[in-house]
Design an enzyme around this catalytic site. Structure first.
Site, PDB file in Angstrom:
ATOM      1  N   ASP A   7      36.729  31.223  32.362  1.00 41.75           N
ATOM      2  CA  ASP A   7      37.473  32.019  33.341  1.00 41.75           C
ATOM      3  C   ASP A   7      38.409  31.046  34.055  1.00 41.75           C
ATOM      4  OD1 ASP A   7      38.099  34.343  34.942  1.00 41.75           O
ATOM      5  OD2 ASP A   7      36.974  33.406  36.561  1.00 41.75           O
ATOM      6  N   GLU A  68      40.332  34.130  29.309  1.00 40.68           N
ATOM      7  CA  GLU A  68      40.977  35.327  29.870  1.00 40.68           C
ATOM      8  C   GLU A  68      42.468  35.322  29.533  1.00 40.68           C
ATOM      9  OE1 GLU A  68      42.227  37.060  34.227  1.00 40.68           O
ATOM     10  OE2 GLU A  68      40.245  36.143  34.041  1.00 40.68           O
ATOM     11  N   ASP A 141      33.304  33.644  39.412  1.00 41.09           N
ATOM     12  CA  ASP A 141      33.927  32.916  38.305  1.00 41.09           C
ATOM     13  C   ASP A 141      32.918  32.628  37.195  1.00 41.09           C
ATOM     14  OD1 ASP A 141      36.597  31.968  39.902  1.00 41.09           O
ATOM     15  OD2 ASP A 141      34.808  31.784  41.143  1.00 41.09           O
TER      16      ASP A 141
END
Length: 208
Positions: A7, A68, A141
Protein backbone atom coordinates in the site's frame (compact mmCIF):
# COMPACT_ATOMS: atom_id res chain seq x y z
CA UNK A 1 0.89 -18.69 -3.92
CA UNK A 2 2.65 -16.08 -1.83
CA UNK A 3 1.99 -12.39 -2.48
CA UNK A 4 3.55 -9.23 -1.10
CA UNK A 5 0.95 -6.47 -0.95
CA UNK A 6 2.24 -2.90 -1.00
CA UNK A 7 0.00 0.00 0.00
CA UNK A 8 2.22 2.82 -1.29
CA UNK A 9 2.86 5.95 0.72
CA UNK A 10 5.78 8.24 1.40
CA UNK A 11 5.11 8.70 5.12
CA UNK A 12 3.63 5.23 5.72
CA UNK A 13 3.97 2.36 3.25
CA UNK A 14 1.98 -0.71 4.17
CA UNK A 15 3.60 -4.12 3.62
CA UNK A 16 1.74 -7.40 3.96
CA UNK A 17 2.54 -10.95 2.87
CA UNK A 18 -0.28 -13.46 2.44
CA UNK A 19 -0.13 -17.06 1.30
CA UNK A 20 -2.73 -19.53 0.09
CA UNK A 21 -4.63 -20.95 -2.86
CA UNK A 22 -7.14 -19.35 -5.18
CA UNK A 23 -10.60 -19.98 -3.80
CA UNK A 24 -9.13 -21.47 -0.62
CA UNK A 25 -8.05 -20.40 2.83
CA UNK A 26 -5.37 -17.74 3.20
CA UNK A 27 -2.93 -16.98 5.99
CA UNK A 28 -0.89 -13.96 6.91
CA UNK A 29 2.86 -14.47 6.75
CA UNK A 30 3.97 -10.99 7.83
CA UNK A 31 2.71 -7.42 8.05
CA UNK A 32 4.33 -4.08 8.86
CA UNK A 33 4.43 -0.42 7.90
CA UNK A 34 7.55 1.24 6.53
CA UNK A 35 7.73 4.77 7.94
CA UNK A 36 9.94 7.64 6.82
CA UNK A 37 11.02 10.85 8.49
CA UNK A 38 8.95 13.76 7.18
CA UNK A 39 11.92 16.08 7.75
CA UNK A 40 14.15 14.12 5.38
CA UNK A 41 14.62 14.95 1.71
CA UNK A 42 12.10 13.29 -0.64
CA UNK A 43 14.79 11.28 -2.41
CA UNK A 44 16.08 9.92 0.90
CA UNK A 45 12.56 8.98 1.99
CA UNK A 46 11.96 7.17 -1.31
CA UNK A 47 15.30 5.38 -0.94
CA UNK A 48 14.25 4.18 2.51
CA UNK A 49 10.93 2.85 1.18
CA UNK A 50 12.71 1.17 -1.73
CA UNK A 51 15.21 -0.58 0.53
CA UNK A 52 12.45 -1.83 2.81
CA UNK A 53 10.44 -3.28 -0.09
CA UNK A 54 13.56 -4.91 -1.53
CA UNK A 55 14.33 -6.44 1.87
CA UNK A 56 10.85 -7.93 2.05
CA UNK A 57 11.05 -9.35 -1.46
CA UNK A 58 14.38 -10.99 -0.64
CA UNK A 59 13.19 -12.27 2.75
CA UNK A 60 9.75 -13.63 1.81
CA UNK A 61 10.32 -14.56 -1.87
CA UNK A 62 6.81 -13.71 -3.10
CA UNK A 63 5.38 -15.16 -6.31
CA UNK A 64 3.88 -11.75 -7.07
CA UNK A 65 3.84 -8.20 -5.73
CA UNK A 66 0.45 -6.46 -5.59
CA UNK A 67 0.52 -2.67 -5.67
CA UNK A 68 -2.36 -0.20 -5.45
CA UNK A 69 -3.13 1.29 -8.84
CA UNK A 70 -3.14 5.07 -8.38
CA UNK A 71 -5.92 7.10 -9.92
CA UNK A 72 -6.27 10.90 -10.25
CA UNK A 73 -7.45 12.89 -7.27
CA UNK A 74 -8.16 16.57 -6.83
CA UNK A 75 -5.41 17.05 -4.23
CA UNK A 76 -2.24 16.73 -6.31
CA UNK A 77 0.07 17.52 -3.39
CA UNK A 78 -1.34 14.58 -1.42
CA UNK A 79 -1.19 12.08 -4.25
CA UNK A 80 2.34 12.91 -5.41
CA UNK A 81 4.13 11.02 -2.63
CA UNK A 82 1.84 8.04 -3.13
CA UNK A 83 2.59 7.94 -6.85
CA UNK A 84 6.33 8.14 -6.20
CA UNK A 85 6.18 5.34 -3.62
CA UNK A 86 4.13 3.24 -6.05
CA UNK A 87 6.79 3.66 -8.70
CA UNK A 88 9.46 2.60 -6.22
CA UNK A 89 7.51 -0.60 -5.48
CA UNK A 90 7.14 -1.39 -9.18
CA UNK A 91 10.87 -0.89 -9.78
CA UNK A 92 11.79 -3.07 -6.78
CA UNK A 93 9.61 -5.90 -8.07
CA UNK A 94 10.96 -5.56 -11.62
CA UNK A 95 14.55 -5.54 -10.38
CA UNK A 96 13.89 -8.78 -8.48
CA UNK A 97 12.13 -10.33 -11.48
CA UNK A 98 8.85 -10.74 -9.60
CA UNK A 99 5.50 -10.50 -11.36
CA UNK A 100 3.42 -7.41 -10.53
CA UNK A 101 -0.33 -7.01 -10.13
CA UNK A 102 -1.99 -3.60 -9.81
CA UNK A 103 -5.45 -3.12 -8.34
CA UNK A 104 -7.54 -0.01 -7.76
CA UNK A 105 -8.95 0.55 -4.27
CA UNK A 106 -12.47 -0.26 -5.53
CA UNK A 107 -11.25 -3.55 -7.04
CA UNK A 108 -9.63 -4.54 -3.76
CA UNK A 109 -12.73 -3.60 -1.76
CA UNK A 110 -14.94 -5.57 -4.13
CA UNK A 111 -12.70 -8.64 -3.80
CA UNK A 112 -12.39 -8.49 -0.01
CA UNK A 113 -15.73 -7.02 1.05
CA UNK A 114 -17.99 -7.62 -1.94
CA UNK A 115 -18.55 -3.86 -2.08
CA UNK A 116 -16.36 -1.52 -4.10
CA UNK A 117 -17.33 1.40 -1.85
CA UNK A 118 -16.60 -0.24 1.50
CA UNK A 119 -15.01 1.93 4.17
CA UNK A 120 -11.58 1.39 5.70
CA UNK A 121 -13.01 -0.12 8.88
CA UNK A 122 -14.99 -2.63 6.86
CA UNK A 123 -11.90 -3.58 4.88
CA UNK A 124 -9.93 -4.04 8.10
CA UNK A 125 -12.70 -6.17 9.59
CA UNK A 126 -12.90 -8.41 6.51
CA UNK A 127 -9.12 -8.80 6.30
CA UNK A 128 -9.10 -9.84 9.96
CA UNK A 129 -11.84 -12.36 9.27
CA UNK A 130 -10.40 -13.78 6.03
CA UNK A 131 -6.94 -14.28 7.53
CA UNK A 132 -8.35 -15.49 10.87
CA UNK A 133 -6.31 -12.93 12.82
CA UNK A 134 -6.65 -12.51 16.57
CA UNK A 135 -6.53 -8.72 16.32
CA UNK A 136 -7.18 -6.29 13.44
CA UNK A 137 -4.02 -5.14 11.65
CA UNK A 138 -3.21 -1.50 12.41
CA UNK A 139 -2.82 1.10 11.08
CA UNK A 140 -5.09 1.05 8.02
CA UNK A 141 -2.02 0.99 5.74
CA UNK A 142 -1.16 -2.48 7.07
CA UNK A 143 -4.70 -3.77 6.52
CA UNK A 144 -4.76 -2.30 3.01
CA UNK A 145 -1.49 -4.05 2.14
CA UNK A 146 -2.93 -7.39 3.26
CA UNK A 147 -6.13 -6.67 1.32
CA UNK A 148 -4.05 -6.12 -1.83
CA UNK A 149 -2.37 -9.47 -1.28
CA UNK A 150 -5.73 -11.18 -0.82
CA UNK A 151 -7.09 -9.63 -4.00
CA UNK A 152 -4.04 -10.75 -5.96
CA UNK A 153 -4.33 -14.37 -4.81
CA UNK A 154 -8.06 -14.54 -5.45
CA UNK A 155 -7.94 -12.66 -8.74
CA UNK A 156 -4.95 -14.53 -10.07
CA UNK A 157 -1.41 -13.85 -11.19
CA UNK A 158 2.05 -15.01 -10.25
CA UNK A 159 2.07 -17.97 -12.68
CA UNK A 160 5.53 -17.08 -13.99
CA UNK A 161 7.03 -17.16 -10.50
CA UNK A 162 5.17 -20.37 -9.61
CA UNK A 163 6.56 -22.01 -12.72
CA UNK A 164 10.09 -20.99 -11.74
CA UNK A 165 9.53 -22.26 -8.20
CA UNK A 166 8.30 -25.61 -9.52
CA UNK A 167 11.42 -25.92 -11.66
CA UNK A 168 13.82 -25.15 -8.83
CA UNK A 169 11.96 -26.88 -6.01
CA UNK A 170 11.71 -23.62 -4.03
CA UNK A 171 9.31 -23.96 -1.06
CA UNK A 172 6.99 -26.65 -2.52
CA UNK A 173 9.30 -28.83 -4.58
CA UNK A 174 6.35 -29.71 -6.89
CA UNK A 175 6.54 -29.85 -10.66
CA UNK A 176 4.75 -27.13 -12.61
CA UNK A 177 2.24 -29.44 -14.29
CA UNK A 178 1.31 -30.92 -10.93
CA UNK A 179 0.88 -27.42 -9.46
CA UNK A 180 -1.41 -26.42 -12.35
CA UNK A 181 -3.54 -29.54 -11.94
CA UNK A 182 -3.85 -29.04 -8.19
CA UNK A 183 -4.94 -25.42 -8.58
CA UNK A 184 -7.33 -25.71 -11.54
CA UNK A 185 -10.44 -26.25 -9.42
CA UNK A 186 -9.42 -23.50 -6.98
CA UNK A 187 -8.86 -21.14 -9.93
CA UNK A 188 -12.44 -21.71 -11.12
CA UNK A 189 -13.85 -21.11 -7.64
CA UNK A 190 -11.83 -17.92 -7.24
CA UNK A 191 -12.98 -16.61 -10.62
CA UNK A 192 -16.59 -17.21 -9.64
CA UNK A 193 -16.11 -15.43 -6.31
CA UNK A 194 -14.50 -12.50 -8.11
CA UNK A 195 -17.38 -12.22 -10.59
CA UNK A 196 -19.90 -12.36 -7.73
CA UNK A 197 -18.04 -9.62 -5.85
CA UNK A 198 -17.93 -7.38 -8.92
CA UNK A 199 -21.64 -7.92 -9.55
CA UNK A 200 -22.45 -7.05 -5.95
CA UNK A 201 -20.30 -3.93 -6.19
CA UNK A 202 -22.10 -2.80 -9.36
CA UNK A 203 -25.48 -3.40 -7.72
CA UNK A 204 -24.38 -1.42 -4.69
CA UNK A 205 -23.33 1.54 -6.88
CA UNK A 206 -26.73 1.59 -8.56
CA UNK A 207 -28.54 1.66 -5.20
CA UNK A 208 -29.15 5.27 -4.05
Amino acid sequence: MRVLGVDPGLTRCGLGVVEGHRGGALRMVAVDVARTNTDALPEQRLLAVSRRIEEWIERYEPDAVAVERIFARSDVSTIMGTVQASGVALVAAARAGVEVGQHTPSEVKAAVCGNGRAGKEQVTAMVTRILALDTPPRPADAADALALGIAQVWRGGGERQLAAAAGTGRRTGARWDEAVAAQSEARARAAERWRAAEQKARTSRRTP
